[in-house]
Design a protein around this motif. Structure first.
Motif, PDB file in Angstrom:
ATOM      1  N   PRO A 246      43.012  42.747  31.548  1.00 23.11           N
ATOM      2  CA  PRO A 246      42.396  41.525  32.074  1.00 23.11           C
ATOM      3  C   PRO A 246      41.608  40.782  30.976  1.00 23.11           C
ATOM      4  O   PRO A 246      41.058  41.413  30.072  1.00 23.11           O
ATOM      5  N   VAL A 247      41.574  39.466  31.085  1.00 26.29           N
ATOM      6  CA  VAL A 247      40.735  38.634  30.218  1.00 26.29           C
ATOM      7  C   VAL A 247      39.602  38.102  31.091  1.00 26.29           C
ATOM      8  O   VAL A 247      39.854  37.473  32.119  1.00 26.29           O
ATOM      9  N   ILE A 248      38.374  38.399  30.702  1.00 25.49           N
ATOM     10  CA  ILE A 248      37.196  37.970  31.466  1.00 25.49           C
ATOM     11  C   ILE A 248      36.209  37.325  30.504  1.00 25.49           C
ATOM     12  O   ILE A 248      35.937  37.887  29.445  1.00 25.49           O
TER      13      ILE A 248
ATOM     14  N   THR B 222      39.880  33.189  31.789  1.00 27.95           N
ATOM     15  CA  THR B 222      40.113  34.231  32.797  1.00 27.95           C
ATOM     16  C   THR B 222      41.612  34.423  32.918  1.00 27.95           C
ATOM     17  O   THR B 222      42.334  33.440  33.099  1.00 27.95           O
ATOM     18  N   GLY B 223      42.057  35.668  32.818  1.00 33.77           N
ATOM     19  CA  GLY B 223      43.501  35.869  32.915  1.00 33.77           C
ATOM     20  C   GLY B 223      43.924  37.287  32.651  1.00 33.77           C
ATOM     21  O   GLY B 223      43.153  38.232  32.866  1.00 33.77           O
TER      22      GLY B 223
ATOM     23  N   ALA C   2      38.974  42.474  28.446  1.00 31.18           N
ATOM     24  CA  ALA C   2      37.971  43.382  29.019  1.00 31.18           C
ATOM     25  C   ALA C   2      38.153  44.798  28.478  1.00 31.18           C
ATOM     26  O   ALA C   2      38.441  45.738  29.226  1.00 31.18           O
TER      27      ALA C   2
ATOM     28  N   HIS D 145      42.175  42.571  37.738  1.00 28.40           N
ATOM     29  CA  HIS D 145      42.692  41.202  37.762  1.00 28.40           C
ATOM     30  C   HIS D 145      43.667  41.099  38.931  1.00 28.40           C
ATOM     31  O   HIS D 145      44.520  41.968  39.112  1.00 28.40           O
TER      32      HIS D 145
ATOM     33  N   GLN E  70      43.856  33.230  40.916  1.00 29.39           N
ATOM     34  CA  GLN E  70      43.557  34.542  40.351  1.00 29.39           C
ATOM     35  C   GLN E  70      42.082  34.863  40.560  1.00 29.39           C
ATOM     36  O   GLN E  70      41.260  33.990  40.838  1.00 29.39           O
TER      37      GLN E  70
END
Lengths: 138, 138, 138
Positions: free
Chosen positions: A103-105, A35-36, A110, B134, B3
């Protein structure tokens, strides 16, 4: 939370789009972030970064032709020391932009199904281009 | 520092702007972040995100009409499988961009008094659109 | 990892570019961040942020003249309460964008040699403009 930075180099074959989605995705995966947020910055003023359709070369050609209509070569410019494609390249870079933040999901960027990340070369000649990346998350 | 990520869904009524400022602000408030950064990413190549005047529907109409002049429908495009509004929609998405990043200060997004966040639909037909968010901060 | 936010004020002399690279760089240096991410957000809808050539005033003039061709003043607009330069200013702001995000590597923003960060004023009259900044890193 942790972060990572890198610089990726790309060789462009002159004007047009080079898809870099896999290069960015590989670096995100390598860092093991679930996540990031990943941020890309292109270090040039005559190349840029953009997101568009990843499946149709007709879209890429249409996009390139459209950029030529919106920022044409010709007698409009005071700045032409580096050739007729130089100032239009600066304009196309401003129009499309040099930053992206995604975003990283669930361990992946993403991006939509049809979205690809592209390095857009706006000069006629091949160039070596650099993209700085920042990744944050856990 | 912590986050959070989420995905918001929006239904658009076809071409035009849908203001999403409140949806984003509500999610930021819900997370109790006082200082931080919120990033939005639209997962489509024929819709986009932009910031413009939040108080004048004349501005929205003028913006839409201007996008039509800059990226008109017509016989310009190789890519027209999905109709005459498809390639112009891709161009408008590239022109306006699919990412936004806004600092959070004092528990609120640092938006100007007249700034609104808009999801811009560039296809004629209604669509279901997704925006990934995010949030980072404390 | 730590973060910092601030608001910078700039006075613009009316239409044109104001370089703010040093102001942003000074604030990043002051915070002692070696590796991280800096995000800028312009709180206006008739001014914007962009990155272009930092060494040629001919580029800045050409860019300004091009923006005038792409988003001209004239009888196109329903929104003209604040004068003929108002709606074109909103359009130029959408076209160039109000956000930038730049990785910090080795204690410095990862800008290319020729890249400068500019606040673009799109109204004719001088204005006081505000840019919110967020810095994250260590």
């Amino acid at each position: 939370m942790r972060q990572s930075v890198t610089r990726l180099q790309f060789r462009t074959p002159g004007r047009g789009l080079t898809e870099i989605t896999r290069d960015v995705a590989a670096w995100v995966a390598e860092n093991g972030i679930r996540t990031g947020l990943v941020t890309l910055h292109c270090l040039h003023t005559s190349a840029s970064l953009l997101i568009t359709e990843n499946a149709s070369s007709a879209v890429w050609r249409d996009l390139e032709a459209w950029l030529d209509r919106v920022a044409p070569e010709g007698g409009y410019y005071a700045h032409d020391d580096e050739g007729p494609d130089d100032m239009p390249a600066h304009l196309k870079s401003v129009l499309t932009g040099v930053n992206l933040s995604i975003p990283v999901i669930g361990g992946r960027m993403a991006l939509g199904t049809w979205q690809g990340i592209f390095l857009a070369e706006h000069r006629r000649a091949p160039h070596r281009r650099e993209v700085a990346l920042h990744l944050l998350g856990e």
